[in-house]
Design a protein around this motif. Structure first.
Motif, short mmCIF file in Angstrom:
data_model
loop_
_atom_site.label_atom_id
_atom_site.label_comp_id
_atom_site.label_asym_id
_atom_site.label_seq_id
_atom_site.Cartn_x
_atom_site.Cartn_y
_atom_site.Cartn_z
N ASN A 176 8.00 10.36 -6.10
CA ASN A 176 6.77 11.02 -6.50
C ASN A 176 6.32 10.51 -7.87
O ASN A 176 6.91 10.86 -8.90
CB ASN A 176 6.99 12.54 -6.55
N PHE A 177 5.28 9.68 -7.86
CA PHE A 177 4.65 9.27 -9.12
C PHE A 177 3.58 10.31 -9.43
O PHE A 177 2.39 10.12 -9.15
CB PHE A 177 4.06 7.87 -8.98
N ALA A 178 4.01 11.43 -9.99
CA ALA A 178 3.16 12.61 -10.14
C ALA A 178 2.32 12.57 -11.40
O ALA A 178 1.54 13.50 -11.64
CB ALA A 178 4.02 13.87 -10.14
N GLY A 179 2.48 11.55 -12.22
CA GLY A 179 1.78 11.53 -13.49
C GLY A 179 0.55 10.67 -13.49
O GLY A 179 -0.39 10.90 -12.73
N GLY A 180 0.58 9.64 -14.32
CA GLY A 180 -0.61 8.82 -14.52
C GLY A 180 -0.60 7.56 -13.68
O GLY A 180 -0.05 7.51 -12.58
N GLN A 181 -1.19 6.54 -14.23
CA GLN A 181 -1.41 5.28 -13.52
C GLN A 181 -0.11 4.57 -13.21
O GLN A 181 0.81 4.56 -14.02
CB GLN A 181 -2.31 4.40 -14.39
N VAL A 182 -0.06 3.94 -12.03
CA VAL A 182 1.06 3.07 -11.65
C VAL A 182 0.50 1.65 -11.53
O VAL A 182 -0.44 1.41 -10.78
CB VAL A 182 1.69 3.50 -10.31
N THR A 183 1.10 0.73 -12.29
CA THR A 183 0.63 -0.66 -12.33
C THR A 183 1.69 -1.58 -11.74
O THR A 183 2.84 -1.60 -12.21
CB THR A 183 0.32 -1.09 -13.76
N LEU A 184 1.32 -2.35 -10.72
CA LEU A 184 2.23 -3.36 -10.18
C LEU A 184 2.27 -4.54 -11.14
O LEU A 184 1.22 -5.03 -11.58
CB LEU A 184 1.77 -3.84 -8.81
N ILE A 185 3.49 -5.03 -11.43
CA ILE A 185 3.62 -6.21 -12.28
C ILE A 185 4.12 -7.41 -11.47
O ILE A 185 4.25 -8.51 -12.01
CB ILE A 185 4.52 -5.95 -13.50
N THR A 186 4.37 -7.19 -10.20
CA THR A 186 4.60 -8.25 -9.22
C THR A 186 4.59 -7.59 -7.84
O THR A 186 4.49 -6.37 -7.73
CB THR A 186 5.93 -8.99 -9.48
N ASP A 187 4.70 -8.38 -6.77
CA ASP A 187 4.79 -7.81 -5.43
C ASP A 187 6.00 -6.87 -5.36
O ASP A 187 7.09 -7.22 -5.82
CB ASP A 187 4.95 -8.91 -4.39
N SER A 188 5.83 -5.71 -4.75
CA SER A 188 6.87 -4.69 -4.77
C SER A 188 6.94 -3.95 -3.44
O SER A 188 6.01 -4.04 -2.62
CB SER A 188 6.62 -3.68 -5.90
N THR A 189 8.03 -3.21 -3.25
CA THR A 189 8.19 -2.38 -2.05
C THR A 189 8.73 -1.01 -2.46
O THR A 189 9.44 -0.87 -3.45
CB THR A 189 9.15 -3.00 -1.03
N ILE A 190 8.39 0.00 -1.65
CA ILE A 190 8.94 1.35 -1.80
C ILE A 190 9.38 1.80 -0.42
O ILE A 190 8.60 1.78 0.53
CB ILE A 190 7.92 2.32 -2.39
N ASP A 191 10.65 2.22 -0.30
CA ASP A 191 11.23 2.54 1.00
C ASP A 191 12.08 3.81 0.85
O ASP A 191 13.14 3.78 0.23
CB ASP A 191 12.09 1.36 1.47
N SER A 192 11.61 4.92 1.43
CA SER A 192 12.38 6.16 1.33
C SER A 192 13.33 6.34 2.51
O SER A 192 13.92 7.41 2.68
CB SER A 192 11.45 7.37 1.22
N THR A 193 13.51 5.29 3.32
CA THR A 193 14.48 5.33 4.42
C THR A 193 15.75 4.56 4.10
O THR A 193 16.65 4.50 4.94
CB THR A 193 13.89 4.74 5.71
#
Length: 339
Positions: A108-125
């Motif tokens: 949960n990025f519940a706050g402010g801005q999220v900035t990608l600084i390179t190609d990324s992945t998010i996996d909750s499995t």
């Protein structure tokens, strides 16, 4: 005076392996080595906390205090972060250049801005180890600061993915229960997989540079009165049902709604001649149901408008159907108009 907390050893040479690590305060903190911690406890604002180790594992849920800005990874994209109890960023910003996982726990990025600084992945499995997954959410703008970086997200078959506004290159949804974007989307490509999740887009102004093919099989909802520019075209190759409420247009590229059926959820328009007079084809392979709502279609001077579903399977039920321009119009289904 400025205060800093630094662990300077890189990767394995600077590994931090403890049970609980508590950071009370500081203007900045840096951990360049690999991290293996049961719990990282932050009791106050830490300014900016930067973690750039190659391999990082946290056993408990990690929650960063309100106002803390975090940096996960670097622009090489060779970092992994396993938040096995989940991750919550309460109020600060985040910079992400890594593969982030959890074992079925909320990210949960519940706050402010999220900035990608390179190609990324998010996996909750955690690589399908927990196929149910968990929610992945962004309360602020998700951006790549104009650097054309991509993000792929897998929330499993039970996790909800939610966005405010998004402005990155490619956004890929591997799996989820639902995907909802309440703000504007500015993307090169929106990439879906053949999974039964639904997609809802509610931003006022949305732009996609490449052709978008919704290959998910759940309901796709486009609009809450907003505008969608699919500048490479729009298709539903797996025939997902869709609902539209707003303006959908392309710059001379085909729009094909497949055979899943379209619900007109508010007065809407579909056009393929935005800045390109010849336009392109507009195809409906299933029913079109709008009840008391109106639908206006414009395929330009060269595009064909086709309702190819036969009889009841292609029934068009609307208040008003407006055909602004087209090279030809064919309606094979039952036509039910109030006016």
């Amino acid at each position: 005076a400025a205060s800093e907390i630094n662990f300077d050893g890189v990767d394995a040479a600077g590994a931090v392996t403890v049970n609980n690590l508590t950071l009370n305060s500081g203007n900045s903190s840096t951990m360049a080595g690999n991290i293996e911690i049961t719990d990282l406890i932050t009791t106050g604002e830490l300014g900016t906390m930067t973690m750039t180790g190659a391999s990082n594992t946290f056993a408990n849920e990690i929650s960063f205090a309100n106002g803390t800005a975090i940096v996960l990874g670097d622009n090489l994209g060779e970092n992994t972060f396993n938040f096995n109890g989940g991750l919550t960023l309460a109020g600060g910003t985040a910079s992400v250049g890594a593969d982030i996982t959890s074992s079925g726990d909320v990210i949960n990025f519940a706050g402010g801005q999220v900035t990608l600084i390179t190609d990324s992945t998010i996996d909750s499995t955690i690589a399908a180890g927990n196929p149910d997954g968990a929610d992945v959410s962004f309360a602020g703008l998700l951006t790549d600061a104009g650097n054309t970086f991509d993000l792929a997200i897998d929330a499993g078959n039970s996790g909800a993915i939610s966005f405010a506004a998004v402005n990155i290159a490619d956004l890929t949804i591997s799996d989820a229960d639902t995907v909802v974007a309440t703000g504007d989307l500015t993307l090169n490509d929106f990439i879906t997989e053949v999974q039964p999740y639904s997609v809802t887009m509610q931003g006022a102004n949305n732009t996609f540079t490449q052709a978008v093919d919704f290959t998910n099989t759940g309901l796709v909802t486009l609009g809450d009165g907003g505008t969608f520019d699919f500048d490479g075209g729009l298709s539903f190759s797996q025939n997902a049902p869709s609902a539209i409420n707003g303006t959908i247009r392309t710059s001379g590229d085909v729009i094909d709604f497949g055979s899943g059926g379209v619900t007109v959820a508010g007065n809407s328009s579909v056009a393929t001649d935005n800045g390109v007079a010849p336009g392109a084809a507009i195809d409906f392979g299933g029913t079109v149901f709008g009840g008391a709502f109106d639908l206006a279609l414009d395929a330009g001077t060269g595009g064909a408008i086709n309702f190819s579903g036969v009889d009841a399977f292609g029934a068009v039920t609307l208040d008003v159907l407006t055909l602004t321009d087209a090279a030809s119009v064919a309606i094979a289904g039952d036509l039910n108009l109030t006016q």
